[in-house]
Write a protein that holds these residues in place. Structure first.
Motif, PDB file in Angstrom:
ATOM      1  N   HIS A   1      21.602  53.869 -40.976  1.00 39.68           N
ATOM      2  CA  HIS A   1      20.777  53.759 -40.282  1.00 39.68           C
ATOM      3  C   HIS A   1      20.411  53.927 -38.486  1.00 39.68           C
TER       4      HIS A   1
ATOM      5  N   MET B   1      18.420  61.954 -42.836  1.00 34.44           N
ATOM      6  CA  MET B   1      18.780  60.882 -43.706  1.00 34.44           C
ATOM      7  C   MET B   1      18.312  60.486 -44.890  1.00 34.44           C
TER       8      MET B   1
ATOM      9  N   ILE C   1      24.997  60.952 -36.296  1.00 39.06           N
ATOM     10  CA  ILE C   1      25.052  60.560 -37.626  1.00 39.06           C
ATOM     11  C   ILE C   1      26.864  60.556 -37.927  1.00 39.06           C
TER      12      ILE C   1
ATOM     13  N   LEU D   1      20.105  55.809 -35.113  1.00 42.37           N
ATOM     14  CA  LEU D   1      20.005  57.078 -35.179  1.00 42.37           C
ATOM     15  C   LEU D   1      18.435  57.551 -34.597  1.00 42.37           C
TER      16      LEU D   1
END
Length: 275
Positions: free
Chosen positions: A24, A35, A129, A27
């Motif tokens: 994570h 996610m 990602i 992001l």
């Protein structure tokens, strides 16, 4: 076991992004939201297998707490620990279906997992990602290179000292009197295999550290660090990295070199073993 209650699942998926899920990091809010929708928290008891070697690898995961062990068994039955997965470490590969290693819990552990195919679809929608995955894989490759260099060039004493520091910095430590005690998450045999040596050499290195007042054994799986300064020097690690990772710890590099030499002289007289 997976958490089945919806409210618990939502709370724990947020736990993945709020705590130690490396995937994570960096992001955007929307990417993290997507996610979180895929995140599943699973707990494993010590010794449980998460993925077997040659099985389909249908998940990407990150360790929240505990320690996982990545193993590989050769065609002639030889067993080798490839690496230990500590909190924040990632396991699994995108676009690769079959696992070339087995992954099992070295201690009671909690992991945050994502469906591999769903992650691959998200990567097409969110380039950030995909970028994060590339960064994580690059970091793992760098760590593997560093580990190979350490095994090839450092003495057993240095490897054991480095291993204790890794455990200490991975959150496997707790206050004990005026010092820190470190939990060793694997057996002496696994530790020897992981560090590329023998059980006897591991025990000899720990005994040397005890004699020098660097550590003290509380339990076979619990070691108290009595002198963090000297332990760092004994690991012969990059001093700049050590200074960055150890709070309130300062060291003079010239003095460090002299003390490393002094420690080498002290341990040269110890019986040598063939690795």
């Amino acid at each position: 076991m997976a958490y089945r209650n919806l409210s618990t699942a939502i709370a724990m998926s947020q736990h993945c992004s709020n705590l130690r899920s490396t995937l994570h990091t960096g992001l955007s809010a929307e990417a993290q939201l997507q996610m979180n929708k895929l995140a599943r928290i699973k707990s494993y008891r010590k010794g449980e297998t998460i993925v077997a070697q040659t099985d389909d690898m249908n998940i990407i995961g990150t360790v929240l707490n505990g320690v996982l062990r990545s193993n590989r068994t050769s065609s002639d039955g030889r067993h080798q620990i490839v690496c230990l997965l500590l909190p924040s470490d990632v396991f699994g590969r995108v676009y690769i279906r079959t696992s070339h290693v087995s992954i099992e819990a070295a201690s009671d552990s909690t992991v945050c997992t994502y469906d591999r195919q769903a992650i691959e679809k998200l990567m097409a929608q969110f380039p950030e990602i995909e970028h994060r995955m590339i960064v994580v894989l690059s970091q793992q490759l760098d760590a593997a290179h560093d580990w190979m260099l350490m095994i090839a060039t450092q003495s057993v004493l240095e490897r054991v000292a480095m291993f204790l520091l890794i455990c200490r910095n991975a959150g496997l430590s707790k206050p004990h009197l005026d010092n820190l005690s470190v939990t060793i998450p694997i057996s002496r045999g696994d530790m020897a295999a992981h560090l590329g040596t023998t059980i006897e050499s591991i025990c000899r290195a720990l005994q040397t550290m005890k004699k020098l007042g660097v550590i003290r054994t509380i339990l076979p799986t619990q070691i108290e660090i009595m002198n963090l300064d000297r332990l760092v020097i004994m690991s012969n690690c990059g001093l700049e990295d050590a200074e960055a990772s150890l709070d309130d710890f300062e060291i003079n590099k010239d003095q460090g070199s002299e003390r490393i030499h002094a420690l080498t002289v002290l341990t040269d007289s110890a019986p040598k073993s063939v690795h």
